[in-house]
Design a protein around this motif. Sequence first.
Motif, PDB file in Angstrom:
ATOM      1  N   VAL A 209       0.828  -1.205   0.000  1.00 20.30           N
ATOM      2  CA  VAL A 209       0.000   0.000   0.000  1.00 20.30           C
ATOM      3  C   VAL A 209       0.862   1.254   0.000  1.00 20.30           C
ATOM      4  O   VAL A 209       0.633   2.185  -0.783  1.00 20.30           O
ATOM      5  CB  VAL A 209      -0.960   0.015   1.206  1.00 20.30           C
ATOM      6  CG1 VAL A 209      -1.696   1.351   1.286  1.00 20.30           C
ATOM      7  CG2 VAL A 209      -1.963  -1.127   1.101  1.00 20.30           C
ATOM      8  N   SER A 210       1.877   1.297   0.856  1.00 18.78           N
ATOM      9  CA  SER A 210       2.732   2.483   0.913  1.00 18.78           C
ATOM     10  C   SER A 210       3.526   2.646  -0.380  1.00 18.78           C
ATOM     11  O   SER A 210       3.745   3.772  -0.848  1.00 18.78           O
ATOM     12  CB  SER A 210       3.679   2.410   2.114  1.00 18.78           C
ATOM     13  OG  SER A 210       4.626   1.357   1.975  1.00 18.78           O
ATOM     14  N   HIS A 211       3.943   1.540  -1.004  1.00 18.51           N
ATOM     15  CA  HIS A 211       4.669   1.617  -2.269  1.00 18.51           C
ATOM     16  C   HIS A 211       3.765   2.181  -3.367  1.00 18.51           C
ATOM     17  O   HIS A 211       4.196   3.003  -4.178  1.00 18.51           O
ATOM     18  CB  HIS A 211       5.171   0.234  -2.688  1.00 18.51           C
ATOM     19  CG  HIS A 211       6.178  -0.355  -1.750  1.00 18.51           C
ATOM     20  ND1 HIS A 211       7.128   0.407  -1.109  1.00 18.51           N
ATOM     21  CD2 HIS A 211       6.371  -1.638  -1.342  1.00 18.51           C
ATOM     22  CE1 HIS A 211       7.865  -0.384  -0.352  1.00 18.51           C
ATOM     23  NE2 HIS A 211       7.430  -1.626  -0.469  1.00 18.51           N
ATOM     24  N   MET A 212       2.501   1.764  -3.386  1.00 18.24           N
ATOM     25  CA  MET A 212       1.571   2.228  -4.409  1.00 18.24           C
ATOM     26  C   MET A 212       1.213   3.696  -4.216  1.00 18.24           C
ATOM     27  O   MET A 212       1.220   4.474  -5.171  1.00 18.24           O
ATOM     28  CB  MET A 212       0.295   1.381  -4.384  1.00 18.24           C
ATOM     29  CG  MET A 212       0.477  -0.028  -4.921  1.00 18.24           C
ATOM     30  SD  MET A 212      -1.088  -0.931  -5.037  1.00 18.24           S
ATOM     31  CE  MET A 212      -1.921   0.005  -6.325  1.00 18.24           C
ATOM     32  N   VAL A 213       0.905   4.087  -2.991  1.00 22.05           N
ATOM     33  CA  VAL A 213       0.532   5.476  -2.716  1.00 22.05           C
ATOM     34  C   VAL A 213       1.702   6.412  -3.001  1.00 22.05           C
ATOM     35  O   VAL A 213       1.549   7.437  -3.676  1.00 22.05           O
ATOM     36  CB  VAL A 213       0.065   5.641  -1.256  1.00 22.05           C
ATOM     37  CG1 VAL A 213      -0.149   7.116  -0.919  1.00 22.05           C
ATOM     38  CG2 VAL A 213      -1.228   4.861  -1.022  1.00 22.05           C
ATOM     39  N   ALA A 214       2.875   6.045  -2.517  1.00 25.57           N
ATOM     40  CA  ALA A 214       4.060   6.875  -2.737  1.00 25.57           C
ATOM     41  C   ALA A 214       4.398   6.964  -4.222  1.00 25.57           C
ATOM     42  O   ALA A 214       4.708   8.038  -4.743  1.00 25.57           O
ATOM     43  CB  ALA A 214       5.251   6.305  -1.961  1.00 25.57           C
ATOM     44  N   GLY A 215       4.309   5.828  -4.909  1.00 28.62           N
ATOM     45  CA  GLY A 215       4.611   5.817  -6.340  1.00 28.62           C
ATOM     46  C   GLY A 215       3.619   6.622  -7.143  1.00 28.62           C
ATOM     47  O   GLY A 215       4.002   7.355  -8.068  1.00 28.62           O
ATOM     48  N   GLY A 216       2.335   6.521  -6.818  1.00 27.80           N
ATOM     49  CA  GLY A 216       1.309   7.277  -7.535  1.00 27.80           C
ATOM     50  C   GLY A 216       1.455   8.773  -7.357  1.00 27.80           C
ATOM     51  O   GLY A 216       1.394   9.540  -8.326  1.00 27.80           O
ATOM     52  N   LEU A 217       1.659   9.221  -6.121  1.00 25.38           N
ATOM     53  CA  LEU A 217       1.839  10.649  -5.865  1.00 25.38           C
ATOM     54  C   LEU A 217       3.097  11.175  -6.536  1.00 25.38           C
ATOM     55  O   LEU A 217       3.091  12.269  -7.125  1.00 25.38           O
ATOM     56  CB  LEU A 217       1.903  10.900  -4.357  1.00 25.38           C
ATOM     57  CG  LEU A 217       0.594  10.711  -3.576  1.00 25.38           C
ATOM     58  CD1 LEU A 217       0.841  10.868  -2.081  1.00 25.38           C
ATOM     59  CD2 LEU A 217      -0.453  11.719  -4.043  1.00 25.38           C
ATOM     60  N   ALA A 218       4.149  10.403  -6.471  1.00 31.41           N
ATOM     61  CA  ALA A 218       5.409  10.810  -7.093  1.00 31.41           C
ATOM     62  C   ALA A 218       5.251  10.953  -8.600  1.00 31.41           C
ATOM     63  O   ALA A 218       5.726  11.921  -9.208  1.00 31.41           O
ATOM     64  CB  ALA A 218       6.502   9.793  -6.775  1.00 31.41           C
ATOM     65  N   GLY A 219       4.554  10.011  -9.221  1.00 30.58           N
ATOM     66  CA  GLY A 219       4.350  10.064 -10.661  1.00 30.58           C
ATOM     67  C   GLY A 219       3.490  11.240 -11.093  1.00 30.58           C
ATOM     68  O   GLY A 219       3.781  11.897 -12.098  1.00 30.58           O
ATOM     69  N   GLY A 220       2.432  11.507 -10.344  1.00 29.98           N
ATOM     70  CA  GLY A 220       1.545  12.615 -10.684  1.00 29.98           C
ATOM     71  C   GLY A 220       2.240  13.968 -10.594  1.00 29.98           C
ATOM     72  O   GLY A 220       2.098  14.817 -11.481  1.00 29.98           O
ATOM     73  N   VAL A 221       2.993  14.171  -9.523  1.00 30.60           N
ATOM     74  CA  VAL A 221       3.717  15.440  -9.345  1.00 30.60           C
ATOM     75  C   VAL A 221       4.755  15.624 -10.446  1.00 30.60           C
ATOM     76  O   VAL A 221       4.833  16.687 -11.081  1.00 30.60           O
ATOM     77  CB  VAL A 221       4.412  15.477  -7.958  1.00 30.60           C
ATOM     78  CG1 VAL A 221       5.355  16.678  -7.868  1.00 30.60           C
ATOM     79  CG2 VAL A 221       3.376  15.547  -6.845  1.00 30.60           C
ATOM     80  N   ALA A 222       5.538  14.595 -10.689  1.00 26.82           N
ATOM     81  CA  ALA A 222       6.599  14.689 -11.690  1.00 26.82           C
ATOM     82  C   ALA A 222       6.034  14.893 -13.095  1.00 26.82           C
ATOM     83  O   ALA A 222       6.567  15.682 -13.892  1.00 26.82           O
ATOM     84  CB  ALA A 222       7.461  13.431 -11.649  1.00 26.82           C
ATOM     85  N   ALA A 223       4.940  14.207 -13.408  1.00 22.34           N
ATOM     86  CA  ALA A 223       4.330  14.323 -14.735  1.00 22.34           C
ATOM     87  C   ALA A 223       3.763  15.723 -14.966  1.00 22.34           C
ATOM     88  O   ALA A 223       3.928  16.297 -16.047  1.00 22.34           O
ATOM     89  CB  ALA A 223       3.226  13.283 -14.898  1.00 22.34           C
ATOM     90  N   GLY A 224       3.115  16.278 -13.947  1.00 19.45           N
ATOM     91  CA  GLY A 224       2.499  17.590 -14.084  1.00 19.45           C
ATOM     92  C   GLY A 224       3.507  18.694 -14.369  1.00 19.45           C
ATOM     93  O   GLY A 224       3.314  19.513 -15.273  1.00 19.45           O
ATOM     94  N   ILE A 225       4.613  18.702 -13.632  1.00 15.37           N
ATOM     95  CA  ILE A 225       5.558  19.810 -13.770  1.00 15.37           C
ATOM     96  C   ILE A 225       6.423  19.703 -15.027  1.00 15.37           C
ATOM     97  O   ILE A 225       7.044  20.689 -15.432  1.00 15.37           O
ATOM     98  CB  ILE A 225       6.472  19.917 -12.525  1.00 15.37           C
ATOM     99  CG1 ILE A 225       7.345  18.664 -12.379  1.00 15.37           C
ATOM    100  CG2 ILE A 225       5.650  20.159 -11.276  1.00 15.37           C
ATOM    101  CD1 ILE A 225       8.309  18.742 -11.207  1.00 15.37           C
ATOM    102  N   THR A 226       6.449  18.554 -15.664  1.00 14.66           N
ATOM    103  CA  THR A 226       7.293  18.376 -16.853  1.00 14.66           C
ATOM    104  C   THR A 226       6.499  18.272 -18.155  1.00 14.66           C
ATOM    105  O   THR A 226       7.072  18.022 -19.213  1.00 14.66           O
ATOM    106  CB  THR A 226       8.179  17.123 -16.721  1.00 14.66           C
ATOM    107  OG1 THR A 226       7.352  15.970 -16.493  1.00 14.66           O
ATOM    108  CG2 THR A 226       9.165  17.270 -15.569  1.00 14.66           C
ATOM    109  N   THR A 227       5.184  18.503 -18.106  1.00 15.21           N
ATOM    110  CA  THR A 227       4.357  18.386 -19.315  1.00 15.21           C
ATOM    111  C   THR A 227       4.806  19.301 -20.458  1.00 15.21           C
ATOM    112  O   THR A 227       4.845  18.866 -21.614  1.00 15.21           O
ATOM    113  CB  THR A 227       2.875  18.626 -18.979  1.00 15.21           C
ATOM    114  OG1 THR A 227       2.403  17.549 -18.155  1.00 15.21           O
ATOM    115  CG2 THR A 227       2.022  18.681 -20.243  1.00 15.21           C
TER     116      THR A 227
END
Length: 298
Positions: free
Chosen positions: A207-225
Motif C-alpha cells: 500500500v505504501s509503495h503504491m501510494v508513494a509511487g502514484g503521488l510521485a508520478g503525478g507530481v513529476a508528470a504535471g511539472i514536466t508536461t
Amino acid sequence: MSLEEDEIEYEGLSSDAGLGVNMLAGALAGITEHSVMFPIDSIKTRMQVIATNQAAIYSGVGNAFSRIASTEGMRALWRGVSSVILGAGPAHAVHFGTYEAVKEFAGGNKVGNQFVATSFAGASATIASDALMNPFDVIKQRMQVHNSQFRSVFTAARVVFKNEGLTAFYISYPTTLIMTVPFAAAQFTVYEYVKKLLNPTNSYSPVSHMVAGGLAGGVAAGITTPLDVAKTLLQTRGTSSDKEIRGARGMLHAFKIIYQKDGFKGFGRGLTPRVLTHMPSNALCWLSYEFFKAAIRD
C-alpha cells in the motif's frame, strides 16, 4: 531468521547480489508499467501532436478515446506497444540498477531523508536509461499518431532511418534528458519521502509503495508536461505536413513553434492523460519493482 532481520535484508541487499536483482526487478516492473497504461499514453501522444487535419484534433481524453475506438478500432490504442516492450525491459533494468548503485554510493540508504543522494541517483539513472530507450520511444510515437503507416517496429525503424537518418532517433534526446532528469529527481525524491512517511519501519508494504509511487508520478508528470509536448513534436516531426514542424531543430525551436501555433495553452497539451498515465503506472511500477525485488531475493 527474525522479522527484523528480514526487513534489514530486504532494504539493504548485498552490493553483488543486489545489483542483478534490482536490474531484473526494474526490467519486469518497466514492462508491466508501460503495457498496462499504454492506451492512455497513445491518447496523450495524439493530443500533443499539432495537427492540421481536423480528424486528428482531439478535445479531451474521453473524446479521443471514443473517436479512436469508433473510427480505428480498439487495437489502434495499442499500436506501438511492441516497441515499448522491446525497449522498456533493458532500459528499466539499467534505470533501477543505476539508481540503486548510485543511491548506495551517495549515501541515500542512510537513516533519514537523503534528498540530495536520492535526487542524484534518480538523475543518474535517467541519463543512462534514456540513452537506450530514446529510439524505441520515437518508433512508439510514430506508430501511435493518427493514420500511422506503421504496424511493425522494425518497419518503422527502417523507414525512419532511411528517410531521416540516425538524427531522427536522437534529436529529442537532449529534450528528453532536460525533461526526465527533473522528472526522475522529483519522482524518486517524492517517492522516498512519502514511503518513509507512510512506512517508517521500511518493511515491505504494498500500500505504501503504491501510494508513494502514484503521488510521485503525478507530481513529476504535471511539472514536466511542457517539455513532454516539445519532445513529442520533435519525435513526430517527420509525420507532419507543416513545413516548419518538419524542420524543427531542437527543444527551443519546438517551444517557439508550439507558442506560435497554440500560445501558452499549447504547453499544457496532454496534461490530463499524462498525469492519468503516470499516477497509476508509477504506482504499479514501484509496487512491481518492490515485489519482484523481494521475490527474486527469496
